[in-house]
Design a protein around this motif. Structure first.
Motif, PDB file in Angstrom:
ATOM      1  N   UNK A  14       1.810  -8.508   7.040  1.00  0.00           N
ATOM      2  CA  UNK A  14       3.307  -7.893   6.737  1.00  0.00           C
ATOM      3  C   UNK A  14       3.111  -6.441   6.895  1.00  0.00           C
ATOM      4  N   UNK A  15       4.196  -5.809   7.340  1.00  0.00           N
ATOM      5  CA  UNK A  15       4.297  -4.515   7.139  1.00  0.00           C
ATOM      6  C   UNK A  15       5.788  -4.051   7.853  1.00  0.00           C
ATOM      7  N   UNK A  16       6.071  -2.769   7.279  1.00  0.00           N
ATOM      8  CA  UNK A  16       7.377  -2.322   7.980  1.00  0.00           C
ATOM      9  C   UNK A  16       7.136  -2.138   9.373  1.00  0.00           C
ATOM     10  N   UNK A  17       6.294  -1.644   9.983  1.00  0.00           N
ATOM     11  CA  UNK A  17       6.122  -1.411  11.397  1.00  0.00           C
ATOM     12  C   UNK A  17       5.777  -2.710  12.056  1.00  0.00           C
ATOM     13  N   UNK A  18       5.129  -3.718  11.605  1.00  0.00           N
ATOM     14  CA  UNK A  18       4.656  -5.081  12.139  1.00  0.00           C
ATOM     15  C   UNK A  18       5.554  -6.153  11.686  1.00  0.00           C
TER      16      UNK A  18
ATOM     17  N   UNK B 102       2.163  -2.839  -0.208  1.00  0.00           N
ATOM     18  CA  UNK B 102       3.124  -3.091   0.694  1.00  0.00           C
ATOM     19  C   UNK B 102       4.525  -3.421   0.308  1.00  0.00           C
ATOM     20  N   UNK B 103       5.529  -2.680   0.827  1.00  0.00           N
ATOM     21  CA  UNK B 103       6.943  -3.016   0.598  1.00  0.00           C
ATOM     22  C   UNK B 103       7.251  -4.389   0.913  1.00  0.00           C
ATOM     23  N   UNK B 104       6.559  -4.653   2.365  1.00  0.00           N
ATOM     24  CA  UNK B 104       7.078  -6.001   2.933  1.00  0.00           C
ATOM     25  C   UNK B 104       6.313  -7.172   2.019  1.00  0.00           C
TER      26      UNK B 104
ATOM     27  N   UNK C  32      -7.228  -5.756  13.739  1.00  0.00           N
ATOM     28  CA  UNK C  32      -8.416  -5.690  12.914  1.00  0.00           C
ATOM     29  C   UNK C  32      -8.117  -6.284  11.541  1.00  0.00           C
ATOM     30  N   UNK C  33      -9.179  -6.684  10.736  1.00  0.00           N
ATOM     31  CA  UNK C  33      -8.797  -7.082   9.516  1.00  0.00           C
ATOM     32  C   UNK C  33     -10.105  -6.601   8.691  1.00  0.00           C
TER      33      UNK C  33
ATOM     34  N   UNK D 166      -2.994  -1.368   9.124  1.00  0.00           N
ATOM     35  CA  UNK D 166      -1.553  -0.800   8.741  1.00  0.00           C
ATOM     36  C   UNK D 166      -1.009  -1.963   8.246  1.00  0.00           C
ATOM     37  N   UNK D 167      -1.423  -3.087   7.720  1.00  0.00           N
ATOM     38  CA  UNK D 167      -0.614  -4.062   7.512  1.00  0.00           C
ATOM     39  C   UNK D 167      -1.236  -4.886   6.161  1.00  0.00           C
TER      40      UNK D 167
END
Ligand SMILES: Cc1ncc(COP(=O)(O)O)c(C=O)c1O
Length: 307
Positions: free
Chosen positions: A256-260, A220-222, A183-184, A197-198
């Motif tokens: 972007x994300x730590x998980x993605x 986000x850190x990413x 989703x967005x 989550x991104x």
């Protein structure tokens, strides 16, 4: 999603405990009211062993989330850093996702959590790219959610509180049941905020942009990492709001994300994004892979070695 495959240890309230003993009571306060803050961190293999990516930035955000919620945090960054390293070593798993969580523990009930003891745990498990390796390679299909992102007048998005993820889960379920990958979410002004989550980036006419923190996102850190990469690649960059229709007219879009990690978006609500070639996204992905695996000395200070 990933099926949890147990490792040996969880760090809980100051010590390592065996995986199956890391339990809480069913009347734990945070379980009932969503009063928990957490982090998502990754460690990766490098030539010199395992290394955690931007550990201190994640731990500082963890403590900041707790401050927003007036949660008494019994551990400081130094202790949590040592705990993280100790846990990775004990589990002998060099490449993993790490999940620090602090929550109001067992003992009190009712909505004021300030009297509850804070419990803190760090778990870890093996987890590939959150939106799939094929998604990282070829891009994912996204849809604009009918759910509006939480905002700082209700649930502050900059604090990574478990309660925010009920909003994320509504958006994710809607996307998946509609046949999309992700989703967005728009914010309450109707502008693009982020994924469940991104964070989100757009490329248009050679300029990279991302919504500002004031758009109601997690910082986000990413996201921060990618902003640095964009500067190092000498690409023009702006932090600016963009609308739903500007998603459709983008040359490239990526999460972007730590998980993605850095995952391109190849389609939004049936509209293909750009040519599907992602030249800018690919450059950033390569830089990211080199950074997290310790192959670029320019980013060595972002790595915490696990001796
Ligand atoms: C809502 C939300 N936005 C953005 C992100 C990306 O943050 P980071 O890059 O620090 O993982 C996350 C992941 O933690 C998230 O949950």
């Amino acid at each position: 999603m990933v099926d949890l495959r147990p490792l040996r240890w969880i760090w809980m309230d100051g010590r390592l405990v065996p995986w199956n003993d890391a339990r809480v009571h069913v009347l734990t306060h945070g379980l009932h009211y969503g009063y928990a803050v957490f982090e998502g961190i990754r460690c990766h293999r490098t030539d010199r062993g395992s290394a955690v990516f931007r550990l201190d930035e994640h731990l500082v955000r963890f403590l900041d989330s707790a401050r927003v919620y007036r949660m008494k945090m019994p551990f400081d960054v130094l202790t949590l850093r040592q705990a993280t390293v100790e846990l990775i070593r004990a589990n002998e798993t060099p490449e993993a996702y790490l999940r620090p969580i602090a929550f109001s523990g067992y003992g009190q009930m009712g909505l004021d959590p300030t009297q509850s003891p804070t419990q803190v745990a760090i778990g870890m498990w093996e987890w590939g790219a959150y939106l799939g390796a094929a998604g990282v390679e070829r891009g994912v299909r996204a849809t604009v959610s009918s759910w509006v992102r939480v905002d700082s007048r209700s649930l502050p998005p900059q604090a990574k509180c478990a309660a925010n993820y009920a909003n994320s889960a509504l958006a994710k379920m809607e996307a998946v049941s509609g046949g999309y990958d992700e989703a967005i979410l728009l914010n309450s002004q109707g502008m693009v905020a982020e994924g469940p989550g991104e964070n989100l980036f757009r490329v248009k006419n050679g300029v990279v942009s991302t919504p500002p923190a004031s758009s109601g996102i997690l910082r986000g850190v990413t996201r921060d990492t990618v902003i640095r990469f964009v500067a190092d690649e000498r690409i023009e960059f702006r932090r600016n709001d963009f609308s739903r229709e500007e998603l459709f007219t983008s040359d490239e879009l990526f999460y972007t994300g730590t998980a993605a990690g850095i995952t391109p978006i190849r389609e939004v609500d049936g509209r293909p994004i750009g040519t599907g070639a992602y030249p800018v996204t690919k450059r950033l992905q390569l830089r990211y892979e080199d950074a997290i695996h310790g192959r670029n000395p320019a980013y060595a200070s972002w790595l915490t070695a696990v001796p």
